[in-house]
Design a protein around this motif. Structure first.
Motif, short mmCIF file in Angstrom:
data_model
loop_
_atom_site.label_atom_id
_atom_site.label_comp_id
_atom_site.label_asym_id
_atom_site.label_seq_id
_atom_site.Cartn_x
_atom_site.Cartn_y
_atom_site.Cartn_z
N PRO A 1 0.83 -1.20 0.00
CA PRO A 1 0.00 0.00 0.00
C PRO A 1 0.87 1.25 0.00
O PRO A 1 2.02 1.22 0.42
CB PRO A 1 -0.77 -0.11 1.32
CG PRO A 1 0.10 -0.94 2.20
CD PRO A 1 0.83 -1.89 1.29
N ASP B 1 -5.64 -7.96 5.49
CA ASP B 1 -6.43 -6.73 5.32
C ASP B 1 -6.02 -5.72 6.41
O ASP B 1 -5.91 -4.52 6.14
CB ASP B 1 -7.93 -7.03 5.42
CG ASP B 1 -8.42 -7.96 4.29
OD1 ASP B 1 -7.59 -8.54 3.57
OD2 ASP B 1 -9.65 -8.12 4.15
N TRP C 1 -2.50 -4.35 5.55
CA TRP C 1 -2.59 -3.36 4.45
C TRP C 1 -2.94 -1.99 5.02
O TRP C 1 -2.31 -0.98 4.70
CB TRP C 1 -3.63 -3.79 3.41
CG TRP C 1 -3.66 -2.87 2.22
CD1 TRP C 1 -4.28 -1.66 2.13
CD2 TRP C 1 -3.00 -3.07 0.96
NE1 TRP C 1 -4.05 -1.09 0.90
CE2 TRP C 1 -3.27 -1.94 0.16
CE3 TRP C 1 -2.21 -4.11 0.44
CZ2 TRP C 1 -2.78 -1.81 -1.14
CZ3 TRP C 1 -1.73 -3.98 -0.86
CH2 TRP C 1 -2.01 -2.85 -1.62
N MET C 2 -3.96 -1.96 5.88
CA MET C 2 -4.36 -0.67 6.46
C MET C 2 -3.26 -0.09 7.33
O MET C 2 -2.92 1.10 7.20
CB MET C 2 -5.65 -0.80 7.27
CG MET C 2 -6.11 0.55 7.85
SD MET C 2 -7.67 0.50 8.75
CE MET C 2 -7.12 -0.05 10.36
N GLY D 1 -0.38 1.19 5.28
CA GLY D 1 -0.82 2.39 4.58
C GLY D 1 -0.83 3.61 5.49
O GLY D 1 -0.59 4.74 5.06
N LEU D 2 -1.10 3.36 6.77
CA LEU D 2 -1.10 4.43 7.76
C LEU D 2 0.29 4.69 8.33
O LEU D 2 0.44 5.48 9.27
CB LEU D 2 -2.07 4.08 8.90
CG LEU D 2 -3.56 4.20 8.57
CD1 LEU D 2 -4.41 3.41 9.53
CD2 LEU D 2 -3.96 5.68 8.59
N VAL E 1 -6.78 0.90 -3.32
CA VAL E 1 -5.53 0.82 -2.54
C VAL E 1 -5.45 1.81 -1.38
O VAL E 1 -4.55 1.70 -0.54
CB VAL E 1 -4.30 1.08 -3.44
CG1 VAL E 1 -4.17 -0.04 -4.45
CG2 VAL E 1 -4.39 2.43 -4.14
N ALA E 2 -6.37 2.77 -1.32
CA ALA E 2 -6.25 3.83 -0.30
C ALA E 2 -6.40 3.28 1.11
O ALA E 2 -7.02 2.24 1.33
CB ALA E 2 -7.31 4.90 -0.54
N THR E 3 -5.83 4.01 2.04
CA THR E 3 -6.00 3.73 3.47
C THR E 3 -6.43 5.05 4.14
O THR E 3 -6.35 6.12 3.51
CB THR E 3 -4.72 3.13 4.08
OG1 THR E 3 -3.60 3.88 3.63
CG2 THR E 3 -4.54 1.67 3.66
N PRO E 4 -6.91 4.97 5.40
CA PRO E 4 -7.58 6.15 5.97
C PRO E 4 -6.73 7.42 6.07
O PRO E 4 -7.27 8.52 5.94
CB PRO E 4 -8.00 5.64 7.37
CG PRO E 4 -8.21 4.17 7.17
CD PRO E 4 -7.12 3.76 6.23
N GLY E 5 -5.42 7.29 6.29
CA GLY E 5 -4.59 8.49 6.36
C GLY E 5 -4.54 9.24 5.03
O GLY E 5 -4.52 10.47 4.99
N TYR F 1 -8.92 -4.39 -1.34
CA TYR F 1 -8.05 -4.82 -0.24
C TYR F 1 -8.79 -4.74 1.11
O TYR F 1 -8.16 -4.69 2.17
CB TYR F 1 -6.77 -3.98 -0.21
CG TYR F 1 -5.94 -4.15 -1.47
CD1 TYR F 1 -4.96 -5.12 -1.57
CD2 TYR F 1 -6.19 -3.37 -2.60
CE1 TYR F 1 -4.23 -5.30 -2.73
CE2 TYR F 1 -5.48 -3.53 -3.77
CZ TYR F 1 -4.50 -4.50 -3.84
OH TYR F 1 -3.79 -4.68 -4.99
N GLY F 2 -10.12 -4.66 1.04
CA GLY F 2 -10.92 -4.65 2.27
C GLY F 2 -10.93 -3.33 3.02
O GLY F 2 -11.34 -3.27 4.19
N GLN F 3 -10.52 -2.23 2.36
CA GLN F 3 -10.31 -0.97 3.06
C GLN F 3 -11.49 0.00 2.97
O GLN F 3 -11.48 1.07 3.58
CB GLN F 3 -9.07 -0.25 2.49
CG GLN F 3 -7.82 -1.10 2.41
CD GLN F 3 -7.31 -1.53 3.78
OE1 GLN F 3 -7.12 -0.71 4.66
NE2 GLN F 3 -7.12 -2.84 3.96
#
Lengths: 314, 314
Positions: A7, A267, A270-271, A274-275, B194-198, B225-227
């Motif tokens: 990510p 999953d 990945w998060m 990404g953070l 592909v994005a994540t919360p940040g 990716y389950g995000q």
């Protein structure tokens, strides 16, 4: 998206910089799968999870084989893990007999499992909540005498299939009791997967107000309604840094009525990555391991990240 | 859980009290399914979505049938929806020809689709980003003359399969251009999931700094990716109140390599209702509709909530 399947990283300064993933696939995952996996495959699975960078891998359970036949091989499995230096290998123990079996094998970490509701305590342990706590008290006490680390699982912290929404105070009371009897850490379980982020936030606020230290609280979300990752995000905002997850979403078979749906480690990772949150996990290696285990179980992984990264045709 | 399959409600005061779900299953969902659904089934689907309380149901597309054969029946479908009073029925238009077709049928709302990246503009529209904007300019202008509401979709707002992470400024620039040409609202797409919360938070902060009003911004996440739901939660924290989702996760077939995975409306609504956020949607009725459509498509719904509520054996 990226050629390497990683990510993009955009940190959120309100979140922790490091999270410890408590990997439950080999225990909570496999005990809820229909297939019984051969002992050697389980041992290889746990070795591969450790190779992928997971530092806490719950290994097996010393519950009576009559209740959990999938993990009846604990005595044969545990010695096959002796070479795993530096990896925490907690095991589940239901009572003093289970603890003695774990001690005999040289386990350093155990977990007991309590219930926040009377209905589930009755269904799962055939006891009241307080009778179950009384049963665990000597287990925790003896484990601590042996310098073992003790985790206390708490089921049905949000909703209960018989009782509906679980009052926050009821959960706080059992958390306090588990800590007071000597548990080193807690794992708050949303066993039926109904929680949403506001509820997670409210429970963590109530625990903080009751002086339960957040660094001793882990979260254990199920993805039955797809909420596990959003709930995890809410918990991270409260400073939680221990998150339970199951490699490949094991135990959450989406192809059966009984599906409860563990949060898939991939999953989650990945998060977190990404953070910009460090986990030490190699996502590619972990996904490959989960795809390999899915092959043994003869069904696709329920993890969306595993499917995306390993291009599983299903 | 509750016997009626409703989430427990614990509001989070930092979040909006009402969210408008922009339902894309009949358009974005069905155009990405392998099966071509008969026109009458599509019309019944849209009626059932409206009956379930969805107030914005994207109905079809006026892209040339050569590109989207699944929606080649727009001229036959749209008149079958004439009795749906009070339901917004936007349609996708790629160019002036498409807009004229939509106008001839009496559509009140249209959507154009731009790209935040050059690679995807080239692949999807065979134009540069600015050439695509120039193509949409007369479409938006003519639509506004006819008092139509115009939505501007923006693809690849987070990651691009060829270019990797997409710079925030690049997304902000195209958002501004779409608003400046007259779009009433925007939909920020994470087309490859592909994005994540940040990252979501960073983009919404950048848009706010560029004076893009958050009440004109919707989000469109994919669950590859389950995000998607965690990303939605991050967007809600920034005040976003329009969220795109696809009933039953249509278009996100988990059984094919090309799976992109739309956020399932049911999983979204479960979270929103659990957070005490009003949507007007009847979750049971919506899930039943998605289970019915899954039956037509001959495969299980990818929505976890649909599976849990309708006890789909898969």
């Amino acid at each position: 998206m990226t050629p390497t399947g990683l990510p993009m990283t955009v940190p959120d300064p309100a979140l922790p910089t490091r999270v410890r993933v408590h990997e439950v696939g080999a225990r909570d995952g496999l005990q809820n799968e229909q297939s019984v996996v051969p002992t050697e495959i389980k041992a290889e699975f746990i070795h591969r999870l450790a190779d992928a960078g997971l530092t806490t891998v719950e290994a097996t359970s010393f519950v009576h084989p009559k209740w959990v036949p999938q993990l009846a091989d604990a005595e044969r499995l545990f010695p096959l893990l002796g070479d795993l230096q530096g990896v925490r290998l907690p095991v589940l123990v239901p009572n003093e007999r289970g603890l003695e079996r774990a001690l005999a094998l040289g386990a350093h970490r155990v977990a007991v499992f309590a219930s926040a509701t009377e209905s589930f305590a009755k269904a799962n342990l055939n006891r009241t909540v307080d009778e179950a706590l009384a049963m665990f008290e000597p287990v925790v006490s003896r484990a601590r005498e042996q310098d073992m680390h003790v985790r206390g699982y708490l089921s049905m912290c949000f909703g209960d299939p018989w009782e509906g929404p679980v009052p926050l105070g009821q959960v706080v009371r059992v958390c306090r009791a588990l800590l007071d009897m000597g548990c080193d850490e807690l794992s708050l379980g949303d066993t039926i997967g109904v929680a949403t982020p506001g509820h997670v936030s409210a429970l963590l606020t109530a625990l903080t107000e009751a002086e339960v230290p957040v660094d001793r609280v882990g979260v254990h979300f199920h993805d039955t309604y797809g909420q596990a990752l959003a709930n995890t995000l809410a918990a991270l905002r409260h400073g939680v840094t221990t998150v339970d997850a199951s490699a490949g979403g094991l135990g959450g078979c989406p192809y059966a009525k009984s599906a409860t749906g563990n949060l898939a480690t991939e999953d989650l990772v990945w998060m977190l990555h990404g953070l910009g949150i460090d986990t030490g996990v190699d996502l590619g290696r972990l996904s490959a391991t989960s795809a390999w285990m899915a092959g043994h179980l003869g069904r696709p992984s329920p993890s969306r990240t595993v499917r995306a990264l390993t291009h599983q045709e299903q």
